[in-house]
Design an enzyme around this catalytic site. Structure first.
Site, mmCIF file in Angstrom:
data_model
loop_
_atom_site.group_PDB
_atom_site.id
_atom_site.type_symbol
_atom_site.label_atom_id
_atom_site.label_comp_id
_atom_site.label_asym_id
_atom_site.label_seq_id
_atom_site.Cartn_x
_atom_site.Cartn_y
_atom_site.Cartn_z
ATOM 1 N N GLU A 34 0.809 -1.225 0.000
ATOM 2 C CA GLU A 34 0.000 0.000 0.000
ATOM 3 C C GLU A 34 0.840 1.273 0.000
ATOM 4 O O GLU A 34 0.643 2.170 0.817
ATOM 5 C CB GLU A 34 -0.976 -0.025 1.180
ATOM 6 C CG GLU A 34 -1.937 -1.202 1.111
ATOM 7 C CD GLU A 34 -2.874 -1.315 2.309
ATOM 8 O OE1 GLU A 34 -2.784 -0.481 3.234
ATOM 9 O OE2 GLU A 34 -3.697 -2.248 2.321
ATOM 10 N N GLU A 50 -6.089 -10.541 -1.750
ATOM 11 C CA GLU A 50 -6.966 -10.346 -0.591
ATOM 12 C C GLU A 50 -8.439 -10.279 -1.014
ATOM 13 O O GLU A 50 -9.198 -9.435 -0.547
ATOM 14 C CB GLU A 50 -6.579 -9.073 0.164
ATOM 15 C CG GLU A 50 -5.125 -9.031 0.598
ATOM 16 C CD GLU A 50 -4.757 -7.785 1.400
ATOM 17 O OE1 GLU A 50 -5.666 -7.141 1.966
ATOM 18 O OE2 GLU A 50 -3.553 -7.453 1.471
#
Length: 549
Positions: free
Chosen positions: A168, A286
């Site tokens: 991220e 994910e």
């Protein structure tokens, strides 16, 4: 004082005898799941080993999980018991372990970025070197410890096969030219920290602690969310280009794909297709698919079709997909549990999502047509009420269109009917009401409007309605019904619709960071409702709205 307690044991959940997800995809890619230690015992472990051949530690291999202590100098390093349990579980069950994550702006001790006095490190060259050294030492320590406990990477006893090296790092907005998140890592080292994370990971997992004769036994990924959305995707793509231009030892691109039913599956497909431009692997890291709130049977069914279409896409990209991982085993254990995003329910039972991803079309329940009924009262003579104009009407084939409101024990329906038809029939929980063209009584009103006629009808509910209630509902005009293939649809009762009227701007405001006087005439709305996460931590905003031609 408590002087009497009764404890009743729950019946043990039974794992269904269903075909294995990972065996179904044996010719395509490994299928993984995010876990913690609770899923390594009992029926949950049985469900995991039946359906998955790769696991990810949801939280306990992130940076903070390796440390105790209050500063860099007094830190104690070691494997978290949860991470150890998962590594053991993977080793015992011949599963791959996908590590998550070596470097992240979140869940990293604040002292990682502080000097010996507790003051924040700066971007001076001396402090930059401190930060480089800490990153390298952390990555080496992880590699050394895991190789000491489980053998060198690539050896038979070590289950670790991949890492989200860095997580991220791309900004959610385009405010910065480089498109990167302004984290503490970035503040001190700039973009260099991304390169270094891969250089160090490659050094220690694929060289120093790699088994002799192996070739890059640990696959190194960058990972991020919202990569299926155009703005962030562009920034992610540009970063990958820069990393490859600098010969950073990156093996793959991770897409989290935390999505909802409102996002077209086509976005996921197009994302993977676009990143084929690079000679890199890709991974779905994910995956979960929220169904909205309240959770309805119709949306759980629709979720099955979403997983079906998503996995059809993934299988078509199998030549570049390293693995596909689902972010949790059962809905109740998901970080988005309120919106039932996973493949198995809290009782370990397969949802339509399971049959969808398996490509088992015969086991998918037919789709149910759904609509929301917003709370509110509208009179019988209110054909021009704003309530009927704020949302698109629900079509009944080409014969009619309708909209609903509810209040107490009454459902109010507005319908516009093709002029060739002389009646419309409503069904609520099996009770039918027919409205004839020209009707006008205490619960029905009609009027002519050119080539169509309109009706407003008040339908009784069997009991007082409540937000979240679901009603079996259908509208039939001639041979056409709203429900799919003759099946009854579902209305979900929800809160009053929020809407605002937006004034026209007298002059166009300049987009220059300054607030022009014209904004004094704007309509202002506040984003005050929490739809995901905790209400105590979520931000709110006042949004000013104008329009111009």
């Amino acid at each position: 004082l408590v002087d009497y307690i009764t404890i009743t044991s729950q019946e043990a959940a039974e794992v269904q005898d269903l075909p294995s997800i990972f065996e179904r995809h044996a010719d395509y890619f490994p299928v993984g799941v995010a876990l913690d230690e609770r899923e390594t015992v009992g029926a949950a472990a049985e469900l995991t080993t039946r359906h998955f051949n790769q696991i990810t530690a949801e939280n306990h291999m992130k940076v903070e999980a390796w440390f105790s202590g209050n500063s860099w100098d007094d830190r104690q390093f070691g494997i978290h018991p949860q991470a150890e349990a998962l590594m053991d579980f993977a080793q015992d069950n011949d599963m791959g372990m996908y590590g998550h994550t070596l470097v992240w702006h979140s869940q990293t001790p604040s002292w990682f970025y502080a000097d010996a006095n507790g003051d924040p490190l700066t971007n001076s060259e001396a402090d930059k070197q401190i930060m480089r050294d800490r990153m390298e030492e952390h990555i080496e320590d992880v590699a050394r410890l895991l190789s000491e406990e489980y053998g060198l990477f690539g050896s038979e006893g070590n289950p670790l096969v991949a890492w989200d090296v860095i997580n991220e790092v791309v900004s959610d907005s385009g405010e910065h030219e480089d498109g990167l998140r302004r984290s503490e890592w970035y503040r001190i080292l700039g973009e260099e920290f991304i390169d270094l994370s891969f250089i160090y990971a490659d050094r220690y997992f694929n060289d120093v602690y790699a088994a002799p004769g192996t070739d890059r036994p640990v696959t190194l990924f960058i990972n991020d969310y919202n990569t299926e959305l155009s703005g962030k995707q562009n920034r992610y793509y540009s970063l990958i280009e820069r990393l490859l231009e600098r010969d950073v030892p990156i093996d793959g691109v991770g897409h989290q794909f935390h999505v909802s039913l409102s996002l077209p599956v086509q976005n996921l497909d197009q994302t993977i297709e676009r990143f084929r431009d690079f000679d890199l692997l890709q991974a779905v890291t994910e995956l979960d698919v929220t169904v909205g709130e309240p959770v309805t049977d119709a949306n759980i069914i629709e979720q099955g079709y979403y997983y079906r279409d998503a996995f059809e896409s993934f299988r078509s990209h199998a030549d570049v997909l390293y693995s596909v991982s689902i972010w949790g085993l059962t809905d109740n254990r998901s970080w988005r549990s309120a919106q039932a995003p996973l493949v198995f329910d809290a009782g370990l039972q397969a949802k339509p999502a399971y049959f969808g991803l398996m490509g088992d079309a015969d086991s998918l329940v037919p789709r149910v047509r759904t609509a929301l009924a917003f709370q509110g009262e509208v009179g019988l003579d209110s054909f021009d009420a704003i309530e009927w104009q704020t949302l698109p009407l629900n079509d009944v084939d080409f014969s009619a269109a309708f909209q609903t409101r509810w209040s107490g024990d009454q459902l109010t329906v507005y319908v516009a009917v093709d002029g060739a038809e002389d009646s419309v029939t409503f069904s609520v929980e099996g009770d039918e009401t027919t409205v004839e063209r020209g009707a006008d009584n205490g619960t029905q009103a009609t009027q002519e409007d050119g080539d169509i006629w309109e009706a407003i009808v008040q339908l009784p509910l069997a009991a007082e309605g409540a937000i979240g209630d679901e009603l079996e509902f259908d509208v039939t005009v001639g041979d056409a019904s709203w429900g799919d293939e003759g099946a009854t649809g579902t209305l979900t009762l929800v809160e009053e619709l929020s809407f605002t009227e937006i004034p026209e701007a007298t002059v166009a405001p300049e987009i220059d960071g300054e607030i022009d006087d014209v904004w004094n005439d704007a309509s202002v709305v506040t984003t005050g409702r929490t739809v995901e996460g905790s209400a105590s931590t979520n931000a709110t905003a006042n949004v000013s709205l104008l329009w111009e031609e």
